[in-house]
Design an enzyme around this catalytic site. Structure first.
Site, PDB file in Angstrom:
ATOM      1  NE  ARG A 289     -18.207   4.540  14.244  1.00  0.00           N
ATOM      2  CZ  ARG A 289     -17.188   4.770  13.476  1.00  0.00           C
ATOM      3  NH1 ARG A 289     -16.787   3.859  12.616  1.00  0.00           N
ATOM      4  NH2 ARG A 289     -16.565   5.917  13.540  1.00  0.00           N
TER       5      ARG A 289
ATOM      6  N   GLY B   6     -27.138  10.685  19.389  1.00  0.00           N
ATOM      7  CA  GLY B   6     -26.782  11.957  20.030  1.00  0.00           C
ATOM      8  C   GLY B   6     -25.354  12.371  19.705  1.00  0.00           C
TER       9      GLY B   6
ATOM     10  CB  CYS C 200     -23.598  17.173  20.506  1.00  0.00           C
ATOM     11  SG  CYS C 200     -24.804  18.155  21.384  1.00  0.00           S
TER      12      CYS C 200
ATOM     13  N   GLY D  16      -8.409  26.887  23.695  1.00  0.00           N
ATOM     14  CA  GLY D  16      -9.610  27.122  22.898  1.00  0.00           C
ATOM     15  C   GLY D  16     -10.847  26.847  23.741  1.00  0.00           C
TER      16      GLY D  16
ATOM     17  CB  ILE E 238     -12.271  21.565  24.294  1.00  0.00           C
ATOM     18  CG1 ILE E 238     -13.386  21.242  23.291  1.00  0.00           C
ATOM     19  CG2 ILE E 238     -11.979  20.388  25.217  1.00  0.00           C
ATOM     20  CD1 ILE E 238     -13.166  20.017  22.448  1.00  0.00           C
TER      21      ILE E 238
ATOM     22  CG  ASP F 250     -18.175  18.744  14.155  1.00  0.00           C
ATOM     23  OD1 ASP F 250     -18.947  19.724  14.049  1.00  0.00           O
ATOM     24  OD2 ASP F 250     -17.658  18.399  15.236  1.00  0.00           O
TER      25      ASP F 250
ATOM     26  CB  ALA G 170     -24.098  20.876  18.586  1.00  0.00           C
TER      27      ALA G 170
ATOM     28  CG  HIS H 271     -37.216  46.465  33.651  1.00  0.00           C
ATOM     29  ND1 HIS H 271     -35.862  46.717  33.619  1.00  0.00           N
ATOM     30  CD2 HIS H 271     -37.669  46.908  34.853  1.00  0.00           C
ATOM     31  CE1 HIS H 271     -35.513  47.318  34.755  1.00  0.00           C
ATOM     32  NE2 HIS H 271     -36.588  47.439  35.516  1.00  0.00           N
TER      33      HIS H 271
HETATM   34  P1  NAI Z   1     -10.079  25.186  19.306  1.00  0.00           P
HETATM   35  O1  NAI Z   1      -9.764  25.291  17.873  1.00  0.00           O
HETATM   36  O2  NAI Z   1     -11.207  25.967  19.892  1.00  0.00           O
HETATM   37  O3  NAI Z   1      -8.777  25.570  20.171  1.00  0.00           O
HETATM   38  C1  NAI Z   1      -7.552  24.912  20.046  1.00  0.00           C
HETATM   39  C2  NAI Z   1      -6.455  25.806  20.583  1.00  0.00           C
HETATM   40  O4  NAI Z   1      -5.243  25.050  20.659  1.00  0.00           O
HETATM   41  C3  NAI Z   1      -6.163  27.007  19.713  1.00  0.00           C
HETATM   42  O5  NAI Z   1      -6.253  28.171  20.491  1.00  0.00           O
HETATM   43  C4  NAI Z   1      -4.743  26.739  19.214  1.00  0.00           C
HETATM   44  O6  NAI Z   1      -3.997  27.924  19.032  1.00  0.00           O
HETATM   45  C5  NAI Z   1      -4.149  25.890  20.316  1.00  0.00           C
HETATM   46  N1  NAI Z   1      -3.023  25.041  19.933  1.00  0.00           N
HETATM   47  C6  NAI Z   1      -2.922  24.273  18.822  1.00  0.00           C
HETATM   48  N2  NAI Z   1      -1.740  23.608  18.807  1.00  0.00           N
HETATM   49  C7  NAI Z   1      -1.077  23.964  19.949  1.00  0.00           C
HETATM   50  C8  NAI Z   1       0.207  23.628  20.499  1.00  0.00           C
HETATM   51  N3  NAI Z   1       1.034  22.768  19.901  1.00  0.00           N
HETATM   52  N4  NAI Z   1       0.563  24.194  21.679  1.00  0.00           N
HETATM   53  C9  NAI Z   1      -0.272  25.067  22.298  1.00  0.00           C
HETATM   54  N5  NAI Z   1      -1.476  25.424  21.809  1.00  0.00           N
HETATM   55  C10 NAI Z   1      -1.887  24.864  20.651  1.00  0.00           C
HETATM   56  O7  NAI Z   1     -10.263  23.613  19.573  1.00  0.00           O
HETATM   57  P2  NAI Z   1     -10.908  22.819  20.785  1.00  0.00           P
HETATM   58  O8  NAI Z   1     -10.942  23.644  22.024  1.00  0.00           O
HETATM   59  O9  NAI Z   1     -10.173  21.537  20.820  1.00  0.00           O
HETATM   60  O10 NAI Z   1     -12.398  22.611  20.328  1.00  0.00           O
HETATM   61  C11 NAI Z   1     -12.672  21.838  19.159  1.00  0.00           C
HETATM   62  C12 NAI Z   1     -13.985  22.191  18.514  1.00  0.00           C
HETATM   63  O11 NAI Z   1     -15.066  21.858  19.341  1.00  0.00           O
HETATM   64  C13 NAI Z   1     -14.076  23.647  18.182  1.00  0.00           C
HETATM   65  O12 NAI Z   1     -14.440  23.768  16.844  1.00  0.00           O
HETATM   66  C14 NAI Z   1     -15.152  24.161  19.083  1.00  0.00           C
HETATM   67  O13 NAI Z   1     -15.914  25.163  18.451  1.00  0.00           O
HETATM   68  C15 NAI Z   1     -15.982  22.927  19.401  1.00  0.00           C
HETATM   69  N6  NAI Z   1     -16.515  23.061  20.755  1.00  0.00           N
HETATM   70  C16 NAI Z   1     -17.496  23.958  20.994  1.00  0.00           C
HETATM   71  C17 NAI Z   1     -17.979  24.157  22.267  1.00  0.00           C
HETATM   72  C18 NAI Z   1     -19.023  25.179  22.505  1.00  0.00           C
HETATM   73  O14 NAI Z   1     -19.645  25.623  21.555  1.00  0.00           O
HETATM   74  N7  NAI Z   1     -19.250  25.614  23.735  1.00  0.00           N
HETATM   75  C19 NAI Z   1     -17.466  23.396  23.412  1.00  0.00           C
HETATM   76  C20 NAI Z   1     -16.404  22.520  23.051  1.00  0.00           C
HETATM   77  C21 NAI Z   1     -15.975  22.359  21.761  1.00  0.00           C
END
Ligand code: NAI
Length: 459
Positions: free
Chosen positions: A32, A36, A39, A180, A182, A311, A319, A444
């Site tokens: 919708r 892509g 991601c 985390g 993001i 997801d 992704a 190398h």
């Molecule tokens: P996340 O699960 O990685 O991190 C969320 C963080 O927020 C945790 O450390 C948690 O302890 C903290 N938190 C939760 N409630 C809180 C509060 N009330 N006060 C303070 N801290 C709190 O989630 P995020 O960063 O939002 O990412 C979401 C998803 O997107 C993940 O599953 C991630 O793997 C995926 N993602 C992957 C990327 C990559 O592979 N490079 C890039 C961006 C996202």
């Protein structure tokens, strides 16, 4: 009658569509918004494009470490964002072309599952009804935004990963709720451009699931660059542009920013597309709340002919997991033997330096009661790392079974570990031992040699 209907055109849905189309299936894909998915449009690709601009700016600023002098480096924020939009547009065009090339019919409408009979599943979209023998649900996830008191009143001060991508100006100060993936990627981007960043995280460490030693090293590097970390701090509310949190002693503290990024996790999209009309079973968390569509290792739901990937299954929200899950679903629809494995899924955080890991961490191996050994080396053992990372610090750790030395996990900090980690994925996927890894010839000089070097330190 279609062989396969797919709802959602993200990396789960569009990769599945491509594979199914290439295998000769008649496929219809409903999207919708924009092909892509998250991601490509508001996640992986736009953030990596922004982060690369920050990296280039940082190179210009630190050129003197390499004997190169750039006078007064600067950036134009609107041009950084414009380039990001250009990259996204180009890649969305690439997905469109891939759909056309594989004869996938793309329907740019909101799809609603109407029901299922002996012939298959019926889906309504844009006033038309589509019938398909199989259905693959790839509706993805969205940012989870907890109902913090005062959040609604704060208006557009509050941003998620989506809105923050299109800010027209760089905030002078940014508060990040949740350290985390993001949170850390945006902390890296904005702090490099000069924004004062504060990360409020309720756990004792940033990047919770990552190797403890590596997340601590990364935190220290960002602290040196002025990012402030409030760990073991739970956010309790928002007051305008101020985040209110409780520190580890229970004291109420406040920190303000021009923008507040809420990055506390994501939630599977389970509503608004008629899931209830075919009785798909949901997976429940220990509190009994649904967190995703329940699937088996073939990505099958409880309803015959109905699969889910990405997801929306609610556990490995990445992704590349989504794409592989989509492929597994398609292979099973085609009658091929294939099943999903989660032990060799890499995780990368695109900070500078990058972090990459695959397989078990030390703490996970401990928690599972596995008899394991850890071998590790500083990244500086790879000549290329030293050549290209002046003042850079990094580490490579390999977790192996104590008896047979089978590779269970590899975790790295240091550029460009996002690229190197694939070698470790292959080692785990093919159940290699350290001794087998030692026999592989690595080019190398490359930073990837660090994996081989580390493997020789086993005692
Ligand atoms: P996340 O699960 O990685 O991190 C969320 C963080 O927020 C945790 O450390 C948690 O302890 C903290 N938190 C939760 N409630 C809180 C509060 N009330 N006060 C303070 N801290 C709190 O989630 P995020 O960063 O939002 O990412 C979401 C998803 O997107 C993940 O599953 C991630 O793997 C995926 N993602 C992957 C990327 C990559 O592979 N490079 C890039 C961006 C996202």
């Amino acid at each position: 009658m279609y062989d396969l209907a797919i709802i959602g055109g993200g990396p789960g849905g569009y990769v599945a569509a491509e594979r199914a189309g290439a295998a000769g299936l008649k496929v219809v894909l409903f999207e919708r918004k924009s092909l892509g998915g998250v991601c490509l449009n508001e996640g992986c690709i736009p953030t990596k494009t922004l982060l690369y601009s920050a990296k280039v700016y940082n190179y210009a600023k630190t050129g003197d470490h390499y004997g190169v002098y750039v006078s007064d480096p600067s950036f134009k924020y609107d041009e950084i964002v414009a380039r990001k939009n250009k990259v996204v547009k180009k890649l969305v065009g690439g997905v469109k072309a891939a759909m056309k090339g594989n004869k996938v019919e793309v329907v740019a409408e909101n799809a609603t599952i109407q029901g299922r009979d002996n012939e298959g599943v019926k889906i309504e979209a844009g006033g038309n009804v589509y019938a398909a023998k199989n259905l693959l649900i790839c509706t993805g996830s969205e940012a989870a935004v907890p109902p913090f008191p005062g959040l609604k009143e704060a208006g557009d001060v509050i941003v998620t990963n989506r809105e923050i991508l299109d800010l027209t100006e760089r905030p002078e100060a940014l508060v990040v709720i949740g350290g985390g993936v993001i949170g850390m990627e945006f902390a890296a981007f904005f702090s490099t451009l000069g924004t004062k960043v504060t990360v409020v995280e309720m756990l004792p460490k940033i990047l919770g699931p990552l190797d403890d030693e590596i997340s601590e090293m990364l935190q220290k590097q960002y602290e040196k660059r002025g990012v402030e970390f409030c760990l073991r701090c739970k956010v309790t509310g928002i007051e305008g542009n101020t985040v209110v949190y409780e520190d580890p002693e229970g004291k109420v503290c406040r920190v303000s920013g021009d923008k507040i990024l809420v990055s506390v996790g994501r939630r599977a999209n389970l509503q608004g597309f008629g899931l209830e009309n075919i009785g798909v079973e949901l997976a429940l968390n220990p509190a009994g709340r649904p967190y995703g569509i329940k699937v088996d290792e073939k990505m099958k739901t409880n309803v015959p002919g109905v699969y889910a990937a990405g997801d929306v299954t609610g556990f490995s929200m990445l992704a590349h997991t989504a794409s592989r899950e989509g492929e597994v679903a398609v292979n099973n629809i085609l009658g091929k033997e294939d099943r999903m494995r989660y032990n060799a899924i890499p995780g990368v955080v695109y900070t500078n330096p990058e972090v990459a890991g695959v397989g078990l961490t030390e703490s996970e191996a401990k928690a599972k009661g596995i008899d394991f050994k850890v071998v590790k080396l500083p990244m500086a053992y790879a000549g290329r790392f030293v050549a290209e990372n002046e003042r850079g610090e990094g580490i490579c750790k390999i977790i192996v079974g104590a008896k047979y030395h089978e590779v269970l996990g590899v975790h790295m900090l240091g550029n460009p570990c996002s690229e190197i980690i694939s070698a470790a994925c292959v080692a785990i996927e093919t159940e290699m031992t350290l001794e087998q890894l030692q026999e592989v010839v690595f080019p190398h000089p490359t930073v990837s040699e660090i994996i081989k070097e580390t493997s020789f330190t086993i005692k």
